[in-house]
Design an enzyme around this catalytic site. Sequence first.
Site, PDB file in Angstrom:
ATOM      1  N   GLY A  89     -24.402  23.092  13.163  1.00 19.95           N
ATOM      2  CA  GLY A  89     -23.494  23.527  12.107  1.00 19.95           C
ATOM      3  C   GLY A  89     -22.632  22.376  11.648  1.00 19.95           C
ATOM      4  O   GLY A  89     -22.375  21.442  12.411  1.00 19.95           O
ATOM      5  N   HIS A  93     -12.988  24.890  10.771  1.00 17.56           N
ATOM      6  CA  HIS A  93     -12.923  23.537  10.201  1.00 17.56           C
ATOM      7  C   HIS A  93     -12.387  23.566   8.769  1.00 17.56           C
ATOM      8  O   HIS A  93     -11.632  22.684   8.364  1.00 17.56           O
ATOM      9  CB  HIS A  93     -14.314  22.893  10.160  1.00 17.56           C
ATOM     10  CG  HIS A  93     -14.760  22.273  11.451  1.00 17.56           C
ATOM     11  ND1 HIS A  93     -14.065  21.275  12.077  1.00 17.56           N
ATOM     12  CD2 HIS A  93     -15.868  22.491  12.213  1.00 17.56           C
ATOM     13  CE1 HIS A  93     -14.719  20.902  13.176  1.00 17.56           C
ATOM     14  NE2 HIS A  93     -15.811  21.629  13.291  1.00 17.56           N
ATOM     15  N   CYS A 122     -18.816  19.973  19.289  1.00 13.44           N
ATOM     16  CA  CYS A 122     -18.575  19.756  17.866  1.00 13.44           C
ATOM     17  C   CYS A 122     -18.989  18.329  17.525  1.00 13.44           C
ATOM     18  O   CYS A 122     -18.713  17.406  18.283  1.00 13.44           O
ATOM     19  CB  CYS A 122     -17.090  19.953  17.575  1.00 13.44           C
ATOM     20  SG  CYS A 122     -16.650  19.673  15.853  1.00 13.44           S
ATOM     21  N   LEU A 123     -19.637  18.171  16.385  1.00 14.95           N
ATOM     22  CA  LEU A 123     -20.056  16.831  15.971  1.00 14.95           C
ATOM     23  C   LEU A 123     -18.852  15.909  15.779  1.00 14.95           C
ATOM     24  O   LEU A 123     -18.986  14.693  15.867  1.00 14.95           O
ATOM     25  CB  LEU A 123     -20.872  16.900  14.676  1.00 14.95           C
ATOM     26  CG  LEU A 123     -22.249  17.560  14.817  1.00 14.95           C
ATOM     27  CD1 LEU A 123     -22.910  17.689  13.457  1.00 14.95           C
ATOM     28  CD2 LEU A 123     -23.135  16.773  15.775  1.00 14.95           C
ATOM     29  N   GLN A 159     -15.624  18.071   7.692  1.00 15.55           N
ATOM     30  CA  GLN A 159     -16.069  17.060   8.657  1.00 15.55           C
ATOM     31  C   GLN A 159     -16.686  15.834   7.993  1.00 15.55           C
ATOM     32  O   GLN A 159     -16.797  14.782   8.613  1.00 15.55           O
ATOM     33  CB  GLN A 159     -17.101  17.664   9.621  1.00 15.55           C
ATOM     34  CG  GLN A 159     -16.521  18.706  10.550  1.00 15.55           C
ATOM     35  CD  GLN A 159     -17.607  19.284  11.433  1.00 15.55           C
ATOM     36  OE1 GLN A 159     -18.294  20.218  11.047  1.00 15.55           O
ATOM     37  NE2 GLN A 159     -17.796  18.704  12.610  1.00 15.55           N
ATOM     38  N   HIS A 193     -16.532  28.995  14.196  1.00 20.35           N
ATOM     39  CA  HIS A 193     -16.189  27.586  14.476  1.00 20.35           C
ATOM     40  C   HIS A 193     -16.137  26.782  13.170  1.00 20.35           C
ATOM     41  O   HIS A 193     -15.211  25.999  12.947  1.00 20.35           O
ATOM     42  CB  HIS A 193     -17.241  27.036  15.443  1.00 20.35           C
ATOM     43  CG  HIS A 193     -17.150  25.577  15.754  1.00 20.35           C
ATOM     44  ND1 HIS A 193     -16.933  25.095  17.025  1.00 20.35           N
ATOM     45  CD2 HIS A 193     -17.277  24.483  14.960  1.00 20.35           C
ATOM     46  CE1 HIS A 193     -16.914  23.764  16.995  1.00 20.35           C
ATOM     47  NE2 HIS A 193     -17.131  23.362  15.754  1.00 20.35           N
ATOM     48  N   GLU A 194     -17.123  26.993  12.303  1.00 23.75           N
ATOM     49  CA  GLU A 194     -17.185  26.210  11.058  1.00 23.75           C
ATOM     50  C   GLU A 194     -16.098  26.637  10.068  1.00 23.75           C
ATOM     51  O   GLU A 194     -15.523  25.801   9.376  1.00 23.75           O
ATOM     52  CB  GLU A 194     -18.568  26.329  10.398  1.00 23.75           C
ATOM     53  CG  GLU A 194     -19.756  25.914  11.260  1.00 23.75           C
ATOM     54  CD  GLU A 194     -19.646  24.550  11.914  1.00 23.75           C
ATOM     55  OE1 GLU A 194     -18.871  23.700  11.430  1.00 23.75           O
ATOM     56  OE2 GLU A 194     -20.318  24.336  12.932  1.00 23.75           O
TER      57      GLU A 194
HETATM   58 NI    NI Z   1     -17.390  21.498  14.734  1.00 22.17          NI
END
Ligand code: NI
Length: 178
Positions: A46, A137, A91-92, A51, A133-134
């Site tokens: 995701g 962000h 998370c990335l 991000q 989660h997204e």
């Molecule tokens: Ni994330």
Amino acid sequence: MAVLDILVYPDPRLRTIAKPVERVDAPIRKLVEDMADTMYQAPGIGLAAVQVNAAKRIVVIDLSKDQSDLHVFINPEILKAEGRQEIEEGCLSVPEVFAPVSRAESVVVRALSKEGERFELQADGLLSVCIQHEIDHLDGKVFVDYLSRLKQDRIRKRLQKQAKRAIQPVSVGDAVTL
Ligand code: NI
């Protein structure tokens, strides 16, 4: 195809509150494609526009192993959230950090598709966690915000040190990176 740079915690730009997309036009579709490329390349399951330093309410998710199930959510809104579950999240933007977070078990989300069409989706399990989660962000929130102050400090120091040394983090096999 373009792979975008992913902001790394504690980059203050991760605190940006994204603005709604007014029109799903060619530049937005291009951003969606670049976000998908970036997520696949990372690899993650995701990615939110914040991000990649784009302050737009756009999320891409693909839980499949073979990049065959891309979900695009433009201006996503959670209409209903039920139950409780806790999974180990990553998370990335927070490389190599994994921690359990308590979230709703199932959600109903409303969004626009890449074609600009409105849809509703009921999701549970991992997809539900990923959506929550997204969307966090898009509101300037990162999953480590749910952890204790002590853990947050440790993570921040570690990532700042890594950034200074310019060490490339090693990706962690099949752990869940959202
Ligand atoms: Ni994330």
